[in-house]
Motif scaffolding. Sequence first.
Motif, PDB file in Angstrom:
ATOM      1  N   SER A 180     -38.690 121.131  -7.765  1.00  0.00           N
ATOM      2  CA  SER A 180     -37.332 121.613  -7.472  1.00  0.00           C
ATOM      3  C   SER A 180     -36.343 121.264  -8.588  1.00  0.00           C
ATOM      4  O   SER A 180     -35.255 121.825  -8.644  1.00  0.00           O
ATOM      5  N   PHE A 181     -36.721 120.369  -9.492  1.00  0.00           N
ATOM      6  CA  PHE A 181     -35.852 119.989 -10.614  1.00  0.00           C
ATOM      7  C   PHE A 181     -36.045 120.896 -11.824  1.00  0.00           C
ATOM      8  O   PHE A 181     -35.180 120.977 -12.680  1.00  0.00           O
ATOM      9  N   GLU A 182     -37.201 121.545 -11.896  1.00  0.00           N
ATOM     10  CA  GLU A 182     -37.557 122.312 -13.090  1.00  0.00           C
ATOM     11  C   GLU A 182     -36.679 123.541 -13.269  1.00  0.00           C
ATOM     12  O   GLU A 182     -36.328 124.214 -12.313  1.00  0.00           O
ATOM     13  N   GLY A 183     -36.319 123.792 -14.522  1.00  0.00           N
ATOM     14  CA  GLY A 183     -35.573 124.997 -14.874  1.00  0.00           C
ATOM     15  C   GLY A 183     -34.099 124.967 -14.522  1.00  0.00           C
ATOM     16  O   GLY A 183     -33.404 125.966 -14.678  1.00  0.00           O
ATOM     17  N   LYS A 184     -33.618 123.836 -14.042  1.00  0.00           N
ATOM     18  CA  LYS A 184     -32.192 123.739 -13.702  1.00  0.00           C
ATOM     19  C   LYS A 184     -31.467 122.981 -14.810  1.00  0.00           C
ATOM     20  O   LYS A 184     -31.915 121.916 -15.230  1.00  0.00           O
ATOM     21  N   PRO A 185     -30.331 123.508 -15.261  1.00  0.00           N
ATOM     22  CA  PRO A 185     -29.562 122.774 -16.274  1.00  0.00           C
ATOM     23  C   PRO A 185     -28.784 121.621 -15.604  1.00  0.00           C
ATOM     24  O   PRO A 185     -28.099 121.824 -14.607  1.00  0.00           O
ATOM     25  N   TYR A 186     -28.945 120.433 -16.132  1.00  0.00           N
ATOM     26  CA  TYR A 186     -28.230 119.274 -15.586  1.00  0.00           C
ATOM     27  C   TYR A 186     -27.236 118.783 -16.617  1.00  0.00           C
ATOM     28  O   TYR A 186     -27.624 118.262 -17.661  1.00  0.00           O
ATOM     29  N   THR A 187     -25.963 118.973 -16.316  1.00  0.00           N
ATOM     30  CA  THR A 187     -24.922 118.506 -17.229  1.00  0.00           C
ATOM     31  C   THR A 187     -24.629 117.027 -16.992  1.00  0.00           C
ATOM     32  O   THR A 187     -24.191 116.334 -17.890  1.00  0.00           O
ATOM     33  N   ASN A 188     -24.887 116.566 -15.786  1.00  0.00           N
ATOM     34  CA  ASN A 188     -24.663 115.165 -15.459  1.00  0.00           C
ATOM     35  C   ASN A 188     -26.025 114.476 -15.365  1.00  0.00           C
ATOM     36  O   ASN A 188     -26.677 114.493 -14.334  1.00  0.00           O
ATOM     37  N   THR A 189     -26.447 113.875 -16.480  1.00  0.00           N
ATOM     38  CA  THR A 189     -27.775 113.253 -16.507  1.00  0.00           C
ATOM     39  C   THR A 189     -27.859 112.034 -15.590  1.00  0.00           C
ATOM     40  O   THR A 189     -28.925 111.759 -15.050  1.00  0.00           O
ATOM     41  N   PHE A 199     -35.808 115.146 -19.454  1.00  0.00           N
ATOM     42  CA  PHE A 199     -34.834 114.598 -20.386  1.00  0.00           C
ATOM     43  C   PHE A 199     -35.310 114.623 -21.837  1.00  0.00           C
ATOM     44  O   PHE A 199     -34.603 114.162 -22.725  1.00  0.00           O
ATOM     45  N   ASP A 200     -36.517 115.122 -22.054  1.00  0.00           N
ATOM     46  CA  ASP A 200     -37.091 115.196 -23.390  1.00  0.00           C
ATOM     47  C   ASP A 200     -37.041 113.835 -24.086  1.00  0.00           C
ATOM     48  O   ASP A 200     -36.678 113.735 -25.266  1.00  0.00           O
ATOM     49  N   SER A 201     -37.369 112.798 -23.320  1.00  0.00           N
ATOM     50  CA  SER A 201     -37.394 111.440 -23.867  1.00  0.00           C
ATOM     51  C   SER A 201     -38.239 110.548 -22.967  1.00  0.00           C
ATOM     52  O   SER A 201     -38.534 110.907 -21.826  1.00  0.00           O
ATOM     53  N   GLU A 202     -38.599 109.404 -23.495  1.00  0.00           N
ATOM     54  CA  GLU A 202     -39.328 108.425 -22.700  1.00  0.00           C
ATOM     55  C   GLU A 202     -38.405 107.860 -21.617  1.00  0.00           C
ATOM     56  O   GLU A 202     -37.184 107.874 -21.755  1.00  0.00           O
ATOM     57  N   VAL A 203     -39.005 107.327 -20.567  1.00  0.00           N
ATOM     58  CA  VAL A 203     -38.229 106.721 -19.488  1.00  0.00           C
ATOM     59  C   VAL A 203     -37.567 105.449 -20.020  1.00  0.00           C
ATOM     60  O   VAL A 203     -38.213 104.638 -20.693  1.00  0.00           O
ATOM     61  N   LYS A 204     -36.279 105.309 -19.731  1.00  0.00           N
ATOM     62  CA  LYS A 204     -35.560 104.099 -20.138  1.00  0.00           C
ATOM     63  C   LYS A 204     -36.160 102.890 -19.421  1.00  0.00           C
ATOM     64  O   LYS A 204     -36.611 102.994 -18.274  1.00  0.00           O
ATOM     65  N   LYS A 205     -36.151 101.753 -20.083  1.00  0.00           N
ATOM     66  CA  LYS A 205     -36.784 100.553 -19.540  1.00  0.00           C
ATOM     67  C   LYS A 205     -36.198 100.167 -18.176  1.00  0.00           C
ATOM     68  O   LYS A 205     -36.936  99.859 -17.246  1.00  0.00           O
ATOM     69  N   ASN A 206     -34.881 100.204 -18.045  1.00  0.00           N
ATOM     70  CA  ASN A 206     -34.266  99.820 -16.763  1.00  0.00           C
ATOM     71  C   ASN A 206     -34.601 100.835 -15.669  1.00  0.00           C
ATOM     72  O   ASN A 206     -34.750 100.476 -14.502  1.00  0.00           O
TER      73      ASN A 206
END
Length: 182
Positions: free
Chosen positions: A65-74, A117-124
């Motif tokens: 349900s998250f795929e293909g949706k633009p998220y301006t508020n990460t 997010f096109d990035s690795e998961v943040k440690k926290n």
Amino acid sequence: MNVTKQIKSKHRVTEFGEVNTSFQTIENIINLVGNEAMRYDSKILDPACGDGNFLLALLERKLASFEGKPYTNTTLCEGKLMITLGSIYGIDKLKDNIVEARIRILQRFSDAYAKLFDSEVKKNTLCSAEYIVSKNIIFGDVLTLENYESGNEIIFSEWFLSNMQINKIDHRIKNLLNFSKT
């Protein structure tokens, strides 16, 4: 989705009655609840989760349900991902199953995060995800309501967003089931 085989060993079937649910049966069960399975905050419990096949299939549906949706508020999107993770619950009486289920769920969460997010998961974020999974995927017995890790009654945490913060409320399984031992 990588589903484990239905029978791990004859010993496990004989000793524990362990038979993993087939992929097709899992899909049929999830289809019964329809769109509810895709809501990021709908809560579902697998009382004999094994190594997590059902929970992983459910997580797949929710993450879709998250795929293909633009998220301006990460921050909001990340919070909703955490609530998604916190909406699946499982119990199993075999420790190795719980360990494997937790690993598989966290790996799928990390993969979805990296894709969104096109990035690795943040440690926290990863630490928070590990904490949520440790609270929701429980080594215990649904029949006796015992958490084998703590030696106490099973307690589930309900996760929710409030003012962009993830919060939790703990619930005793006995109260959720309206259960009384006689």
